[in-house]
Design a protein around this motif. Structure first.
Motif, PDB file in Angstrom:
ATOM      1  N   ARG A 167       8.034   4.319  44.871  1.00 15.61           N
ATOM      2  CA  ARG A 167       7.201   3.167  44.565  1.00 15.61           C
ATOM      3  C   ARG A 167       6.328   2.819  45.756  1.00 15.61           C
ATOM      4  N   CYS A 168       5.094   2.420  45.492  1.00 12.21           N
ATOM      5  CA  CYS A 168       4.172   2.062  46.561  1.00 12.21           C
ATOM      6  C   CYS A 168       4.704   0.855  47.329  1.00 12.21           C
ATOM      7  N   CYS A 218       1.671  -2.308  47.176  1.00  8.71           N
ATOM      8  CA  CYS A 218       1.437  -3.135  45.990  1.00  8.71           C
ATOM      9  C   CYS A 218       2.690  -3.313  45.141  1.00  8.71           C
ATOM     10  N   GLY A 219       3.656  -2.397  45.302  1.00  4.85           N
ATOM     11  CA  GLY A 219       4.896  -2.496  44.546  1.00  4.85           C
ATOM     12  C   GLY A 219       4.767  -2.169  43.080  1.00  4.85           C
ATOM     13  N   GLU A 220       3.615  -1.720  42.636  1.00 10.85           N
ATOM     14  CA  GLU A 220       3.396  -1.450  41.211  1.00 10.85           C
ATOM     15  C   GLU A 220       3.272   0.044  40.906  1.00 10.85           C
ATOM     16  N   GLY A 221       2.421   0.725  41.647  1.00 13.63           N
ATOM     17  CA  GLY A 221       2.209   2.138  41.370  1.00 13.63           C
ATOM     18  C   GLY A 221       3.236   3.029  42.046  1.00 13.63           C
ATOM     19  N   SER A 222       3.203   4.302  41.688  1.00 13.13           N
ATOM     20  CA  SER A 222       4.033   5.304  42.357  1.00 13.13           C
ATOM     21  C   SER A 222       3.132   6.155  43.238  1.00 13.13           C
ATOM     22  N   CYS A 239      -1.358   5.968  46.169  1.00 11.44           N
ATOM     23  CA  CYS A 239      -0.764   5.120  45.146  1.00 11.44           C
ATOM     24  C   CYS A 239      -1.562   5.224  43.850  1.00 11.44           C
ATOM     25  N   SER A 267      -1.690   3.019  41.612  1.00 11.55           N
ATOM     26  CA  SER A 267      -2.148   1.701  41.183  1.00 11.55           C
ATOM     27  C   SER A 267      -3.237   1.135  42.087  1.00 11.55           C
ATOM     28  N   CYS A 268      -2.916   0.977  43.376  1.00 11.61           N
ATOM     29  CA  CYS A 268      -3.896   0.370  44.287  1.00 11.61           C
ATOM     30  C   CYS A 268      -4.790   1.394  44.967  1.00 11.61           C
TER      31      CYS A 268
END
Length: 231
Positions: free
Chosen positions: A58-59, A62-66, A92, A94-95
């Motif tokens: 996990r990133c 941001c804690g959202e993307g991998s 990442c 996500s970000c």
């Protein structure tokens, strides 16, 4: 070039090329609603200059993307010599942030150190490993014979450290004249040679059965001279 992420456009959608922070990045012309990184995506380039591999990490930003692990070639220069070395980092989904953890940094340092060794005329870690394997000795035995701490050869072979010029020359000599150099090094360290390590006892066989053992003196005095070399 084709995108590695699924989106409304679809996996394998053609994309354009951009540059961010000096690292190769790709710009998607039609980011879909399902795209995990709208507008900016990392790609798998044609050939093997850039390869991407999904991870379950996990990133941390941001804690959202991998994080997606990227392998590519980076052009470097050392002492006026330019070359390409392997390089890796993570992006990442996500970000879109580009990151390098301790494993990535260690990999990149080793690749650069191997390149510097080559430019300086020294054996790379891979070349040291091949020589040691041709000599049929372990890393620990190599450290005992050639010198250094018990994990010295592990560090040489992984390009964690650079061997001295003296060590480099000794390794090349051992590769060129293995029997002569290894015998000298074993004698210097008081280590038994392979023949001495394979100790055996001469015996007398009569009628297909073991009749007794011979001492070294009996064997030497009672056997043909050619056989005595076996001792």
């Amino acid at each position: 070039m084709r995108c590695i992420f699924p989106c409304a456009v679809g996996v394998g959608a053609n994309v354009g090329t951009g540059d961010a922070s000096g690292l190769l990045r790709q710009i998607c012309p039609k980011p879909g609603r399902k795209c995990p990184a709208p507008g900016i995506l990392s790609l798998v380039l044609t050939g093997e200059r850039n390869m991407a591999e999904s991870t379950s990490v996990r990133c941390p930003l941001c804690g959202e993307g991998s994080l997606v692990l990227h392998h590519e070639e980076q052009t470097v220069e050392y002492r006026g010599t330019t070359g390409n070395i392997p390089y890796r980092y993570k992006v990442c989904t996500s970000c879109g942030s580009e990151q390098a953890d301790m494993d990535d940094l260690r990999f990149n340092r080793r690749a650069m150190r191997a390149f510097k060794k080559s430019v300086d005329g020294l054996l790379t870690g891979e070349e040291v490993r091949r020589i040691r394997e041709r000599l049929r000795i372990t890393q620990a035995k190599a450290a005992t014979l050639f010198g250094g701490d018990p994990v010295a050869f592990s560090k040489y072979e992984s390009d964690d450290i650079v061997q001295s010029e003296a060590m480099d020359k000794l390794l090349r000599l051992a590769d060129a004249f293995p029997e002569t150099v290894l015998t000298f090094l074993r004698q210097r360290e008081g280590i038994a040679t392979p023949r001495e390590e394979r100790a055996w006892t001469p015996v007398v066989v009569e009628g297909g059965r073991l009749a007794g053992e011979l001492s070294r003196e009996e064997f030497t005095s009672e056997t043909p001279e050619a056989w005595q070399d076996a001792l």
